[in-house]
Design a protein around this motif. Structure first.
Motif, short mmCIF file in Angstrom:
data_model
loop_
_atom_site.label_atom_id
_atom_site.label_comp_id
_atom_site.label_asym_id
_atom_site.label_seq_id
_atom_site.Cartn_x
_atom_site.Cartn_y
_atom_site.Cartn_z
N GLU A 81 0.78 -1.30 -0.10
CA GLU A 81 0.03 -0.14 0.20
C GLU A 81 0.84 1.31 0.01
O GLU A 81 1.69 1.31 0.71
CB GLU A 81 -0.86 0.06 1.28
N VAL A 91 -1.79 6.56 -0.29
CA VAL A 91 -3.06 5.83 -0.11
C VAL A 91 -3.49 5.58 1.25
O VAL A 91 -4.52 6.04 1.72
CB VAL A 91 -2.93 4.50 -0.91
N ARG A 92 -2.47 5.25 2.04
CA ARG A 92 -2.49 5.12 3.39
C ARG A 92 -2.97 6.44 4.07
O ARG A 92 -3.90 6.40 4.95
CB ARG A 92 -1.31 4.45 4.23
N GLY A 104 -6.48 7.35 3.06
CA GLY A 104 -7.58 6.55 3.82
C GLY A 104 -7.64 6.86 5.19
O GLY A 104 -8.71 6.78 5.66
N GLU A 122 -6.01 3.62 -7.06
CA GLU A 122 -5.68 3.30 -5.57
C GLU A 122 -6.41 2.51 -5.01
O GLU A 122 -6.18 2.10 -4.01
CB GLU A 122 -6.06 5.00 -5.12
N ARG A 123 -7.78 2.19 -5.26
CA ARG A 123 -8.63 1.39 -4.54
C ARG A 123 -7.99 -0.08 -4.58
O ARG A 123 -8.23 -1.10 -3.77
CB ARG A 123 -9.98 1.13 -5.15
N GLU A 182 -5.27 -1.23 -1.77
CA GLU A 182 -5.96 -1.63 -0.33
C GLU A 182 -6.59 -2.89 -0.56
O GLU A 182 -7.06 -3.36 -1.50
CB GLU A 182 -6.84 -0.46 -0.18
N THR A 183 -6.65 -3.42 0.73
CA THR A 183 -7.44 -4.70 0.81
C THR A 183 -8.98 -4.26 0.84
O THR A 183 -9.18 -3.07 1.15
CB THR A 183 -7.25 -5.36 2.35
N ARG A 191 -9.88 -2.66 4.20
CA ARG A 191 -9.36 -1.19 4.49
C ARG A 191 -10.33 -0.36 3.51
O ARG A 191 -10.53 0.61 4.24
CB ARG A 191 -7.88 -1.17 4.24
N THR A 192 -10.46 -0.94 2.44
CA THR A 192 -11.21 0.14 1.57
C THR A 192 -12.69 0.50 2.15
O THR A 192 -12.90 1.66 2.23
CB THR A 192 -11.21 -0.48 0.04
N ASN A 229 -12.46 2.48 5.18
CA ASN A 229 -12.29 3.98 5.08
C ASN A 229 -13.55 4.78 4.50
O ASN A 229 -13.57 5.96 4.48
CB ASN A 229 -11.37 4.22 3.94
#
Length: 221
Positions: A3, A7-8, A11, A80-81, A84-85, A88-89, A92
């Protein structure tokens, strides 16, 4: 796929905004403050804020800074999606209880899948079904197919997405509890290597009203 830092960071801010921890109109810290707090460069911070802007979660006021939007929308942003897992998506996107379940099996490739993945008809491929709920309400279901020697999309250089409103397959309609004849929002994904080899295919279905908008970001240089 690891990631990325931007993005982190985006999120984390997205989750706090949607949870009400950062109320509408609140000013975010400056680029420098976020960079120092997160231990990243100004470039990473700028990309994170651009992602929040594209999601409709914040607004930029010239010469003043970045502020939380008055009415944050729920926007699905790619690619970006895919960094992420699913857990997490969706976490968020909401402060509600998110549950994600997966089923993995090996199946013989149909002629259509074999042609797409460059394999022989009947050759075993991996099939992953991913289902997600929010407070017990189904919000997503997907079918993903890839060769058995492909572990994830880390080897992909390109992502193609086709978004449409269409009738769901029977399993997707059953999971999403879609009334007969109703449409769902579908996303057909193809992950390709640098030599245009398709390494993974995924078909995702959402309730048609799940997202206010779908945004696809791409690098032009």
């Amino acid at each position: 796929m690891p990631e990325p830092a931007y993005v982190r960071i985006a999120g984390e801010y997205a989750r706090r905004i949607r949870a009400g921890e950062l109320p509408p109109g609140m000013q975010l810290p400056s680029h420098t403050e976020i960079a120092q707090r997160e231990g990243v460069s100004d470039i990473v911070v700028r990309k994170a804020l651009e992602l929040l802007l594209s999601q409709g979660l914040v607004r930029s006021v010239r010469r003043r800074g970045i502020f939380v939007a008055d009415r944050p929308n729920l926007v699905r942003v790619s690619p970006e999606r895919q960094m992420e897992t699913a857990e997490r998506t969706f976490q968020n996107e909401s402060d509600r209880d998110i549950q994600v379940e997966r089923e993995t099996e090996q199946i013989p490739a149909t002629s259509e899948l074999a042609e797409a993945l460059g394999l022989s008809v009947g050759e075993l491929i991996a099939h992953v079904i991913t289902r997600a709920t929010e407070d017990g309400r189904p919000i997503s279901v997907s079918d993903t197919y890839h060769p058995v020697d492909v572990a994830d999309v880390s080897g992909a250089d390109f992502l193609e997405e086709t978004i449409s409103d269409q009738l769901p397959t029977a399993p997707h309609a059953e999971w999403l509890r879609t009334p007969p004849g109703d449409l769902v929002k579908t996303v057909h994904q193809r992950f390709l290597s640098a030599n245009d080899r398709i390494i993974m295919i995924s078909d995702v279905s959402y309730p048609r009203d799940r997202y206010d908008a779908f945004v696809f970001r791409m690098a032009l240089k």
